[in-house]
Write a protein that holds these residues in place. Structure first.
Motif, mmCIF file in Angstrom:
data_model
loop_
_atom_site.group_PDB
_atom_site.id
_atom_site.type_symbol
_atom_site.label_atom_id
_atom_site.label_comp_id
_atom_site.label_asym_id
_atom_site.label_seq_id
_atom_site.Cartn_x
_atom_site.Cartn_y
_atom_site.Cartn_z
ATOM 1 N N UNK A 1 -52.096 -9.135 1.782
ATOM 2 C CA UNK A 1 -52.124 -9.513 3.193
ATOM 3 C C UNK A 1 -53.471 -10.054 3.650
ATOM 4 N N UNK A 2 -54.544 -9.509 3.107
ATOM 5 C CA UNK A 2 -55.881 -9.975 3.507
ATOM 6 C C UNK A 2 -56.179 -11.396 3.039
ATOM 7 N N UNK A 3 -55.385 -11.920 2.119
ATOM 8 C CA UNK A 3 -55.601 -13.291 1.636
ATOM 9 C C UNK A 3 -54.886 -14.327 2.506
ATOM 10 N N UNK A 4 -54.071 -13.863 3.427
ATOM 11 C CA UNK A 4 -53.311 -14.757 4.299
ATOM 12 C C UNK A 4 -54.112 -15.094 5.553
ATOM 13 N N UNK A 5 -53.729 -16.199 6.184
ATOM 14 C CA UNK A 5 -54.311 -16.496 7.491
ATOM 15 C C UNK A 5 -53.743 -15.490 8.494
ATOM 16 N N UNK A 6 -54.386 -15.377 9.639
ATOM 17 C CA UNK A 6 -53.911 -14.426 10.655
ATOM 18 C C UNK A 6 -52.476 -14.763 11.078
ATOM 19 N N UNK A 7 -52.195 -16.044 11.283
ATOM 20 C CA UNK A 7 -50.847 -16.446 11.718
ATOM 21 C C UNK A 7 -49.817 -16.120 10.639
ATOM 22 N N UNK A 8 -50.134 -16.412 9.389
ATOM 23 C CA UNK A 8 -49.213 -16.080 8.302
ATOM 24 C C UNK A 8 -48.924 -14.584 8.273
ATOM 25 N N UNK A 9 -49.993 -13.797 8.363
ATOM 26 C CA UNK A 9 -49.857 -12.345 8.278
ATOM 27 C C UNK A 9 -49.027 -11.801 9.447
ATOM 28 N N UNK A 10 -49.305 -12.290 10.646
ATOM 29 C CA UNK A 10 -48.583 -11.811 11.825
ATOM 30 C C UNK A 10 -47.104 -12.181 11.732
ATOM 31 N N UNK A 11 -46.795 -13.423 11.405
ATOM 32 C CA UNK A 11 -45.396 -13.853 11.331
ATOM 33 C C UNK A 11 -44.630 -13.045 10.284
ATOM 34 N N UNK A 12 -45.212 -12.901 9.107
ATOM 35 C CA UNK A 12 -44.483 -12.228 8.032
ATOM 36 C C UNK A 12 -44.371 -10.727 8.295
ATOM 37 N N UNK A 13 -45.375 -10.134 8.921
ATOM 38 C CA UNK A 13 -45.281 -8.714 9.299
ATOM 39 C C UNK A 13 -44.193 -8.505 10.337
ATOM 40 N N UNK A 14 -44.153 -9.367 11.324
ATOM 41 C CA UNK A 14 -43.107 -9.243 12.346
ATOM 42 C C UNK A 14 -41.722 -9.414 11.729
ATOM 43 N N UNK A 15 -41.602 -10.378 10.845
ATOM 44 C CA UNK A 15 -40.294 -10.679 10.250
ATOM 45 C C UNK A 15 -39.833 -9.579 9.299
ATOM 46 N N UNK A 16 -40.684 -9.177 8.380
ATOM 47 C CA UNK A 16 -40.266 -8.210 7.359
ATOM 48 C C UNK A 16 -40.518 -6.754 7.747
ATOM 49 N N UNK A 17 -41.677 -6.458 8.280
ATOM 50 C CA UNK A 17 -41.995 -5.054 8.572
ATOM 51 C C UNK A 17 -41.404 -4.588 9.904
ATOM 52 N N UNK A 18 -41.380 -5.476 10.891
ATOM 53 C CA UNK A 18 -40.896 -5.100 12.223
ATOM 54 C C UNK A 18 -39.467 -5.560 12.507
ATOM 55 N N UNK A 19 -38.888 -6.303 11.571
ATOM 56 C CA UNK A 19 -37.499 -6.770 11.669
ATOM 57 C C UNK A 19 -37.227 -7.670 12.883
ATOM 58 N N UNK A 20 -38.232 -8.465 13.248
ATOM 59 C CA UNK A 20 -38.019 -9.461 14.302
ATOM 60 C C UNK A 20 -37.186 -10.605 13.739
ATOM 61 N N UNK A 21 -36.421 -11.240 14.582
ATOM 62 C CA UNK A 21 -35.685 -12.437 14.156
ATOM 63 C C UNK A 21 -36.619 -13.638 14.261
ATOM 64 N N UNK A 22 -36.222 -14.726 13.613
ATOM 65 C CA UNK A 22 -37.017 -15.958 13.712
ATOM 66 C C UNK A 22 -37.129 -16.390 15.163
ATOM 67 N N UNK A 23 -36.034 -16.277 15.906
ATOM 68 C CA UNK A 23 -36.017 -16.655 17.315
ATOM 69 C C UNK A 23 -36.960 -15.814 18.157
ATOM 70 N N UNK A 24 -37.010 -14.518 17.880
ATOM 71 C CA UNK A 24 -37.910 -13.635 18.634
ATOM 72 C C UNK A 24 -39.370 -13.985 18.376
ATOM 73 N N UNK A 25 -39.690 -14.251 17.128
ATOM 74 C CA UNK A 25 -41.066 -14.632 16.792
ATOM 75 C C UNK A 25 -41.411 -15.957 17.457
ATOM 76 N N UNK A 26 -40.498 -16.917 17.367
ATOM 77 C CA UNK A 26 -40.721 -18.234 17.973
ATOM 78 C C UNK A 26 -40.949 -18.112 19.476
ATOM 79 N N UNK A 27 -40.156 -17.301 20.123
ATOM 80 C CA UNK A 27 -40.290 -17.118 21.572
ATOM 81 C C UNK A 27 -41.640 -16.473 21.921
ATOM 82 N N UNK A 28 -42.042 -15.470 21.153
ATOM 83 C CA UNK A 28 -43.307 -14.778 21.427
ATOM 84 C C UNK A 28 -44.524 -15.670 21.248
ATOM 85 N N UNK A 29 -44.428 -16.654 20.353
ATOM 86 C CA UNK A 29 -45.575 -17.518 20.068
ATOM 87 C C UNK A 29 -45.402 -18.933 20.611
ATOM 88 N N UNK A 30 -44.307 -19.135 21.341
ATOM 89 C CA UNK A 30 -44.031 -20.425 21.975
ATOM 90 C C UNK A 30 -44.058 -21.578 20.967
#
Length: 106
Positions: free
Chosen positions: A17-46
């Protein structure tokens, strides 16, 4: 979402995770660890759902590439398994020795 892939990505994220950019890390954590949908992530980050999807796919490929080159996760889990086997073997030997010493003391 496939549970095996989710577990694999969360594990790789722990190691790389430390080798990723902040945006990469946040998106993938939300998607896999927090079980956000693609739509939810997209909405949160506009951003568009497609932009989130593309970012997550690229990040998955990066995590797999890191593991294919560095083998940190594979080696860690192999050492964990070996340690578990040694602990079980020592426990077994200790139990055998305990039962043997009872026989000799009686």
């Amino acid at each position: 979402m496939e549970i095996q892939k989710t577990n694999e990505m969360n594990s790789l994220l722990t190691f790389y995770g430390d080798l990723l950019t902040e945006k990469q890390r946040v998106y993938i954590e939300l998607y896999y660890a927090e079980d956000y949908s693609l739509g939810e992530i997209a909405e949160n980050f506009d951003v568009s759902r497609q932009a989130v999807y593309d970012n997550i796919r690229r990040t998955e490929k990066s995590l797999l590439k890191y593991e294919n080159h560095l083998h940190l996760a594979r080696d860690y889990y192999a050492r964990e398994l070996l340690g578990m086997r040694w602990r079980l073997m020592l426990l077994s030997i200790t139990q055998m020795m305990s039962s043997c010493s009872c026989i000799y003391h009686n």
